[in-house]
Every structure is written in structure tokens, then in C-alpha cells.
Motif scaffolding. Structure first.
Motif, PDB file in Angstrom:
ATOM      1  N   MET A   1      41.827 -10.795  38.602  1.00 59.58           N
ATOM      2  CA  MET A   1      42.956  -9.901  38.926  1.00 59.58           C
ATOM      3  C   MET A   1      43.476 -10.176  40.329  1.00 59.58           C
ATOM      4  SD  MET A   1      43.095  -5.764  39.178  1.00 59.58           S
ATOM      5  CE  MET A   1      44.377  -5.052  40.197  1.00 59.58           C
ATOM      6  N   GLY A   2      44.800 -10.157  40.511  1.00 64.24           N
ATOM      7  CA  GLY A   2      45.383 -10.320  41.828  1.00 64.24           C
ATOM      8  C   GLY A   2      45.496  -8.982  42.514  1.00 64.24           C
ATOM      9  N   THR A   3      46.535  -8.867  43.332  1.00 62.42           N
ATOM     10  CA  THR A   3      46.760  -7.592  44.005  1.00 62.42           C
ATOM     11  C   THR A   3      47.226  -6.544  43.000  1.00 62.42           C
ATOM     12  OG1 THR A   3      49.035  -8.255  44.509  1.00 62.42           O
ATOM     13  CG2 THR A   3      47.342  -8.734  46.169  1.00 62.42           C
ATOM     14  N   ILE A   4      46.890  -5.312  43.291  1.00 61.58           N
ATOM     15  CA  ILE A   4      47.272  -4.214  42.404  1.00 61.58           C
ATOM     16  C   ILE A   4      48.764  -3.949  42.547  1.00 61.58           C
ATOM     17  CG2 ILE A   4      46.929  -1.772  41.885  1.00 61.58           C
ATOM     18  CD1 ILE A   4      44.120  -2.009  42.976  1.00 61.58           C
ATOM     19  N   SER A 180      50.213   5.788  33.409  1.00 67.33           N
ATOM     20  CA  SER A 180      49.527   6.027  32.141  1.00 67.33           C
ATOM     21  C   SER A 180      49.911   4.991  31.095  1.00 67.33           C
ATOM     22  CB  SER A 180      49.843   7.434  31.628  1.00 67.33           C
ATOM     23  OG  SER A 180      51.238   7.614  31.460  1.00 67.33           O
ATOM     24  N   VAL A 181      51.165   4.584  31.085  1.00 63.34           N
ATOM     25  CA  VAL A 181      51.633   3.554  30.153  1.00 63.34           C
ATOM     26  C   VAL A 181      51.070   2.192  30.534  1.00 63.34           C
ATOM     27  CG1 VAL A 181      53.668   2.356  29.252  1.00 63.34           C
ATOM     28  CG2 VAL A 181      53.722   4.834  29.580  1.00 63.34           C
ATOM     29  N   ALA A 182      50.971   1.918  31.828  1.00 66.20           N
ATOM     30  CA  ALA A 182      50.402   0.650  32.292  1.00 66.20           C
ATOM     31  C   ALA A 182      48.956   0.505  31.829  1.00 66.20           C
ATOM     32  CB  ALA A 182      50.491   0.566  33.819  1.00 66.20           C
ATOM     33  N   ILE A 183      48.191   1.589  31.904  1.00 68.90           N
ATOM     34  CA  ILE A 183      46.795   1.568  31.440  1.00 68.90           C
ATOM     35  C   ILE A 183      46.747   1.261  29.949  1.00 68.90           C
ATOM     36  CG2 ILE A 183      44.724   2.974  31.103  1.00 68.90           C
ATOM     37  CD1 ILE A 183      45.530   4.485  33.679  1.00 68.90           C
ATOM     38  N   TYR A 184      47.632   1.894  29.204  1.00 64.44           N
ATOM     39  CA  TYR A 184      47.702   1.657  27.758  1.00 64.44           C
ATOM     40  C   TYR A 184      48.015   0.184  27.472  1.00 64.44           C
ATOM     41  CZ  TYR A 184      49.596   1.798  22.999  1.00 64.44           C
ATOM     42  OH  TYR A 184      49.867   1.563  21.676  1.00 64.44           O
ATOM     43  N   ASP A 185      48.934  -0.387  28.237  1.00 61.83           N
ATOM     44  CA  ASP A 185      49.285  -1.800  28.054  1.00 61.83           C
ATOM     45  C   ASP A 185      48.092  -2.703  28.324  1.00 61.83           C
ATOM     46  OD1 ASP A 185      51.875  -1.159  27.376  1.00 61.83           O
ATOM     47  OD2 ASP A 185      52.698  -1.515  29.380  1.00 61.83           O
ATOM     48  N   VAL A 187      44.936  -1.988  27.995  1.00 58.48           N
ATOM     49  CA  VAL A 187      43.983  -1.860  26.891  1.00 58.48           C
ATOM     50  C   VAL A 187      44.462  -2.645  25.676  1.00 58.48           C
ATOM     51  CG1 VAL A 187      42.890  -0.248  25.282  1.00 58.48           C
ATOM     52  CG2 VAL A 187      43.122   0.374  27.682  1.00 58.48           C
ATOM     53  N   GLU A 188      45.761  -2.565  25.405  1.00 55.49           N
ATOM     54  CA  GLU A 188      46.340  -3.314  24.287  1.00 55.49           C
ATOM     55  C   GLU A 188      46.141  -4.819  24.480  1.00 55.49           C
ATOM     56  OE1 GLU A 188      48.696  -2.211  21.349  1.00 55.49           O
ATOM     57  OE2 GLU A 188      46.923  -0.959  21.657  1.00 55.49           O
ATOM     58  N   GLU A 189      46.162  -5.262  25.735  1.00 51.42           N
ATOM     59  CA  GLU A 189      45.987  -6.682  26.049  1.00 51.42           C
ATOM     60  C   GLU A 189      44.510  -7.060  26.184  1.00 51.42           C
ATOM     61  OE1 GLU A 189      48.081  -6.976  29.693  1.00 51.42           O
ATOM     62  OE2 GLU A 189      50.059  -6.582  28.811  1.00 51.42           O
ATOM     63  N   LEU A 190      43.619  -6.076  25.976  1.00 48.93           N
ATOM     64  CA  LEU A 190      42.171  -6.257  26.152  1.00 48.93           C
ATOM     65  C   LEU A 190      41.820  -6.602  27.596  1.00 48.93           C
ATOM     66  CD1 LEU A 190      41.254  -8.217  22.878  1.00 48.93           C
ATOM     67  CD2 LEU A 190      41.257  -5.750  23.287  1.00 48.93           C
ATOM     68  N   ASN A 191      42.697  -6.196  28.515  1.00 41.98           N
ATOM     69  CA  ASN A 191      42.466  -6.422  29.940  1.00 41.98           C
ATOM     70  C   ASN A 191      41.763  -5.183  30.502  1.00 41.98           C
ATOM     71  OD1 ASN A 191      42.517  -6.972  32.653  1.00 41.98           O
ATOM     72  ND2 ASN A 191      44.721  -7.290  32.792  1.00 41.98           N
ATOM     73  N   TYR A 192      40.475  -5.088  30.201  1.00 41.04           N
ATOM     74  CA  TYR A 192      39.734  -3.885  30.558  1.00 41.04           C
ATOM     75  C   TYR A 192      39.467  -3.774  32.058  1.00 41.04           C
ATOM     76  CZ  TYR A 192      38.980  -3.479  25.544  1.00 41.04           C
ATOM     77  OH  TYR A 192      39.168  -3.366  24.198  1.00 41.04           O
ATOM     78  N   LYS A 193      39.461  -4.903  32.753  1.00 37.71           N
ATOM     79  CA  LYS A 193      39.221  -4.873  34.200  1.00 37.71           C
ATOM     80  C   LYS A 193      40.333  -4.111  34.914  1.00 37.71           C
ATOM     81  CE  LYS A 193      38.311  -7.817  38.208  1.00 37.71           C
ATOM     82  NZ  LYS A 193      38.140  -9.202  38.704  1.00 37.71           N
ATOM     83  N   ALA A 195      42.486  -2.149  33.456  1.00 32.42           N
ATOM     84  CA  ALA A 195      42.505  -0.794  32.894  1.00 32.42           C
ATOM     85  C   ALA A 195      41.512   0.101  33.630  1.00 32.42           C
ATOM     86  CB  ALA A 195      42.176  -0.837  31.407  1.00 32.42           C
ATOM     87  N   HIS A 196      40.336  -0.454  33.961  1.00 26.48           N
ATOM     88  CA  HIS A 196      39.325   0.304  34.714  1.00 26.48           C
ATOM     89  C   HIS A 196      39.847   0.671  36.104  1.00 26.48           C
ATOM     90  CE1 HIS A 196      35.812   0.675  32.261  1.00 26.48           C
ATOM     91  NE2 HIS A 196      35.751  -0.613  31.988  1.00 26.48           N
TER      92      HIS A 196
END
Length: 223
Positions: A1-4, A180-185, A187-193, A195-196
Motif C-alpha cells: 500500500m502507498g500513501t493513504i 464507508s464506500v471506499a472500505i466496501y470497494d 473488500v470487493e477487490e479483496l484488498n483487506y489491508k 480495508a483494515h
């Protein structure tokens, strides 16, 4: 992951700010009138205001999606006369959030207004103050804890919205992609890092908001 990317959080706070501001402006007079009226229509109006509490966000979001559509009478009117597109736009998110968060502003204020002793209000009228002066100079200063709680809860509730904002706003970067939508996206992409990380930031924000509410309440109770 890069910068937030803090844009979704900034959009969430921007949405919460405008939603809370609008609800504060319209919520005070509505709650004041409801606290005083004995109309037979009062339960009906209260039920409509409280409906978002029990109605699934997907249901409300679906009907707002239909209502805001350019093919609907309202959507077509706004688009043709004001060039205002509510569907998949930040303005639409604001309108939807105002509807969805309305009970969290109005109900606490109405309850606080109803607890104000009538003799205080009557004394204000006897002193020659108008209803508006009585409301803003006498009543509201006596319900500051309830007012602050209503503002904070409405703000926090809007930040945590998901179903309604996703339905009517989608996930447009820099426009409607709130946290909240970004977190959902993610998870949909299986990008759990990611998302956490985003979920942890939202968790901290939510905790701080609740902490401020209870801290203020404790101080008020101890006064």
C-alpha cells in the motif's frame, strides 16, 4: 500500500458537515412545533420523521434512486430548470443524508423542548418576547446538552452512512466515494489491508465521537 488517500474521509466529513448544518436549521423549528402541537396529525408526522430508523437503508436508497432519476417528475424538473442532477452527485448525497439522518436531529430536540417547564415559556411571553425570541433566547440556552448531543450524533451517523449513499451516489472518486464506500470497494477487490486501515480510522473516529458525547454528559451531570 502507498500513501493513504484521505479524500474519502474528507468527503465524509464534508457530507456530515452540510447534512448536520441543514438539519440544524430545519430541525429546530420542526422539533419546536412538534413539541407544542396537539394536532391529530402529530403521530403521522412523527412516524414519517422516524421512518429512517427502522427502514432498511437499501429500501430508502432505492426509492431515492427512483425519485432522483432524471426520468422522474422531480428529477426532470430539477435538471431542466436548475441544471441540478441529484443522482450520482455530491448534492444528491446531501439531500439523501438529510432525509436519512433527520430523526437523529429532530427527536432529541423535540424531547428536550417537551421537558422545558411551561412557566418559563409563559414568563417569556409575559415579558413581551415573541415566539422566535423565546425559542432562541430562552428555550435553546436551556437545552444545550441535548442540542450538542443531537449535532454530534447526526454528524457521526452521517459519517457512518453506507447503504443510502452507495445507492444514490455510487463510488465516483472525489465526488461520491466517501469512506464507508471506499472500505466496501476494498473488500470487493479483496484488498483487506487497505480495508483494515480505513476501517481502523473510522473506528477511531466513531469512538472519539461517542467519547465526547459521554464525557460532556458526565460533566453536565456532575454540575
Amino acid at each position: 500500500m502507498g500513501t493513504i488517500d484521505f479524500t474519502p474521509f474528507l468527503l465524509s466529513f464534508k457530507l456530515a458537515f452540510f447534512t448536520t448544518l441543514i438539519l440544524l436549521i430545519i430541525g429546530i423549528p420542526i422539533a419546536w412545533k412538534l413539541s407544542k402541537t396537539k394536532s391529530k396529525f402529530k403521530p403521522f408526522i412523527e412516524s414519517i420523521i422516524a421512518l429512517p430508523i427502522v427502514l432498511p437503508p437499501s429500501v430508502l436508497g432505492f426509492y431515492l434512486l427512483i425519485f432522483f432519476s432524471p426520468n422522474s417528475l422531480v428529477g426532470k424538473f430539477l435538471l431542466e430548470n436548475f441544471n441540478l442532477k441529484l443522482l450520482f452527485s455530491f448534492e444528491g448525497l446531501v439531500v439523501g443524508s438529510v432525509i436519512y439522518s433527520m430523526p437523529f436531529m429532530i427527536q432529541p430536540l423535540q424531547s428536550a423542548f417537551e421537558k422545558i417547564p411551561k412557566n418559563i415559556i409563559e414568563a417569556s411571553y409575559l415579558c413581551g418576547k415573541s415566539e422566535i425570541e423565546t425559542l432562541f433566547r430562552v428555550v435553546i440556552p436551556n437545552i444545550k446538552p441535548a442540542l450538542i448531543s443531537a449535532i454530534v450524533i447526526t454528524f457521526a451517523h452521517t459519517i457512518g452512512e453506507f447503504g443510502v449513499v452507495l445507492m444514490i451516489g455510487g463510488s465516483i472518486p472525489n465526488e461520491t466515494r466517501v469512506a464507508s464506500v471506499a472500505i466496501y470497494d476494498f473488500v470487493e477487490e479483496l484488498n483487506y489491508k487497505d480495508a483494515h486501515i480505513y476501517s481502523l480510522i473510522m473506528l477511531i473516529i466513531s469512538f472519539l465521537v461517542l467519547f465526547l458525547i459521554y464525557f460532556f454528559k458526565q460533566r453536565k451531570d456532575n454540575d
